[in-house]
Scaffold this motif. Structure first.
Motif, PDB file in Angstrom:
ATOM      1  N   GLU A  41      33.035  48.507  38.240  1.00 13.48           N
ATOM      2  CA  GLU A  41      32.691  47.149  38.673  1.00 13.48           C
ATOM      3  C   GLU A  41      33.433  46.753  39.941  1.00 13.48           C
ATOM      4  OE1 GLU A  41      31.822  45.441  34.171  1.00 13.48           O
ATOM      5  OE2 GLU A  41      33.605  44.799  35.274  1.00 13.48           O
ATOM      6  N   GLY A  42      34.077  47.700  40.575  1.00 13.65           N
ATOM      7  CA  GLY A  42      34.783  47.367  41.803  1.00 13.65           C
ATOM      8  C   GLY A  42      36.277  47.396  41.614  1.00 13.65           C
ATOM      9  N   ASN A  43      36.957  47.286  42.723  1.00 10.93           N
ATOM     10  CA  ASN A  43      38.411  47.374  42.680  1.00 10.93           C
ATOM     11  C   ASN A  43      39.008  46.177  41.953  1.00 10.93           C
ATOM     12  OD1 ASN A  43      38.076  49.676  44.086  1.00 10.93           O
ATOM     13  ND2 ASN A  43      38.779  48.868  46.032  1.00 10.93           N
ATOM     14  N   SER A  63      36.118  45.409  48.554  1.00 16.14           N
ATOM     15  CA  SER A  63      36.407  44.299  47.646  1.00 16.14           C
ATOM     16  C   SER A  63      37.278  43.310  48.415  1.00 16.14           C
ATOM     17  CB  SER A  63      37.150  44.797  46.412  1.00 16.14           C
ATOM     18  OG  SER A  63      36.325  45.633  45.640  1.00 16.14           O
ATOM     19  N   PHE A  90      39.516  39.499  48.311  1.00 16.70           N
ATOM     20  CA  PHE A  90      40.226  38.561  47.449  1.00 16.70           C
ATOM     21  C   PHE A  90      40.826  37.444  48.295  1.00 16.70           C
ATOM     22  CE2 PHE A  90      40.133  41.703  44.090  1.00 16.70           C
ATOM     23  CZ  PHE A  90      40.285  42.915  44.740  1.00 16.70           C
ATOM     24  N   TYR A 103      44.204  34.962  47.782  1.00 19.78           N
ATOM     25  CA  TYR A 103      45.393  34.649  47.006  1.00 19.78           C
ATOM     26  C   TYR A 103      46.041  33.395  47.587  1.00 19.78           C
ATOM     27  CZ  TYR A 103      45.557  39.340  44.825  1.00 19.78           C
ATOM     28  OH  TYR A 103      45.290  40.483  44.104  1.00 19.78           O
ATOM     29  N   LEU A 119      46.126  35.020  42.268  1.00 17.77           N
ATOM     30  CA  LEU A 119      44.735  35.294  42.601  1.00 17.77           C
ATOM     31  C   LEU A 119      43.888  34.036  42.439  1.00 17.77           C
ATOM     32  CD1 LEU A 119      42.602  37.525  43.237  1.00 17.77           C
ATOM     33  CD2 LEU A 119      42.279  37.719  40.760  1.00 17.77           C
ATOM     34  N   LYS A 129      37.827  36.661  43.562  1.00 15.53           N
ATOM     35  CA  LYS A 129      37.566  38.008  44.054  1.00 15.53           C
ATOM     36  C   LYS A 129      36.076  38.222  44.257  1.00 15.53           C
ATOM     37  CE  LYS A 129      37.253  40.212  39.500  1.00 15.53           C
ATOM     38  NZ  LYS A 129      37.733  41.320  38.635  1.00 15.53           N
ATOM     39  N   THR A 185      33.351  41.360  44.484  1.00 13.00           N
ATOM     40  CA  THR A 185      33.182  42.804  44.295  1.00 13.00           C
ATOM     41  C   THR A 185      31.713  43.182  44.281  1.00 13.00           C
ATOM     42  OG1 THR A 185      33.355  42.459  41.901  1.00 13.00           O
ATOM     43  CG2 THR A 185      35.347  43.115  43.061  1.00 13.00           C
ATOM     44  N   PHE A 230      46.169  33.765  51.508  1.00  9.14           N
ATOM     45  CA  PHE A 230      45.990  35.094  52.062  1.00  9.14           C
ATOM     46  C   PHE A 230      44.613  35.636  51.713  1.00  9.14           C
ATOM     47  CE2 PHE A 230      50.197  36.010  53.598  1.00  9.14           C
ATOM     48  CZ  PHE A 230      51.014  35.199  52.839  1.00  9.14           C
ATOM     49  N   ASP A 267      40.358  45.228  49.917  1.00 12.93           N
ATOM     50  CA  ASP A 267      40.697  46.481  49.251  1.00 12.93           C
ATOM     51  C   ASP A 267      39.579  47.471  49.532  1.00 12.93           C
ATOM     52  OD1 ASP A 267      41.752  47.400  45.869  1.00 12.93           O
ATOM     53  OD2 ASP A 267      41.408  48.592  47.679  1.00 12.93           O
ATOM     54  N   PHE A 296      46.202  43.031  54.042  1.00 13.35           N
ATOM     55  CA  PHE A 296      46.470  41.600  53.980  1.00 13.35           C
ATOM     56  C   PHE A 296      46.170  40.944  55.320  1.00 13.35           C
ATOM     57  CE2 PHE A 296      48.627  41.010  49.922  1.00 13.35           C
ATOM     58  CZ  PHE A 296      49.005  42.287  49.595  1.00 13.35           C
TER      59      PHE A 296
END
Lengths: 116, 114
Positions: A100-102, B32, B34, B36, B46, B49, B51, B90, B94, B104
């Motif tokens: 499902e992804g990282n 991916s 994210f 933060y 977090l 995210k 994905t 941030f 990934d 980052f």
């Protein structure tokens, strides 16, 4: 909730000392990481580990070593502390990649280390 | 080389007004992504995210972000700022599978004024 616990919030040591920073996670994560965070330089990866007794160098490993004897614990070691290692140290952990992804990294609250 | 660029180092808003924190990424494929948040003397928490399951991602505390592949952007928004939102944010990519080595952004400091 995932909990990543760093043993000390604030630490003061002297140059030349051997310093241990400890990190424990309670979610059975395979991956664990050590970063340092400095103003103007952001977060930089020191070392990471993807399994017990396994370790990989990050971007700035010089002057540091790590130990991972148990899955939940990852230690950062400053062999002979120097003033330029004064910094905020952050530990993180995550699951291995899934279909499902990282998976996101979960961070501890950090250890502010001062080397005098 | 892969990179993450946060377009503003500081953003200042009034309480109750919208928040927009901008992030662009550079990657040969969709990583991916994210967001933060870091409050003073704390670790990174977090917020949300992405994905690839949905381009609009909802996170905690009323934040959301939209992934736009054509613009390689992943901007963070909130309709109404609260004083407790003042922190550093941030944007993180990934690109790898498995080893989870993050890229980052430099961070955006959000100030919220009464």
């Amino acid at each position: 909730d995932v909990k990543v616990t760093q043993s000390s919030r604030y630490l003061v040591k002297r140059t030349g000392e051997k310093v241990f920073l400890e990190c424990v996670q309670d979610m059975d994560h395979e991956n664990m990481f050590w970063y340092r965070q400095d103003p103007g330089l952001g977060l930089r990866l020191i070392y990471f580990s993807y399994d017990v007794k396994m370790k990989e160098k990050g971007d700035i490993p010089e002057g540091y070593s790590v130990s991972r004897e148990k899955k939940e614990r990852f230690s950062l070691i400053l062999e002979s502390a120097s003033t330029n290692q004064t910094s905020m140290y952050l530990c993180a952990s995550s699951h291995w990649w899934t279909g499902e992804g990282n998976q996101p990294q979960h961070f501890g609250d950090g250890t502010r280390l001062s080397i005098l | 080389a892969q990179s993450v660029t946060q377009l503003d180092s500081h953003v200042s808003v009034s309480e109750g007004t919208p928040v927009l924190l901008r992030c662009n990424y550079s990657s040969s494929y969709s990583p991916s992504l994210f967001w933060y948040v870091q409050h003073p003397n704390k670790g990174l928490q977090l917020l949300l995210k992405y994905t690839s399951a949905a381009t609009l991602v909802k996170g905690i505390n009323g934040f959301e972000a939209e992934f736009k592949k054509s613009e390689t952007s992943f901007h963070l928004t909130k309709p109404s700022a609260h004083m407790s939102d003042a922190a550093e944010y941030f944007c993180v990519a990934d690109p790898s599978g498995g080893y989870n080595k993050l890229i980052f952004g430099a961070g955006t400091r959000l100030a919220v004024h009464p």
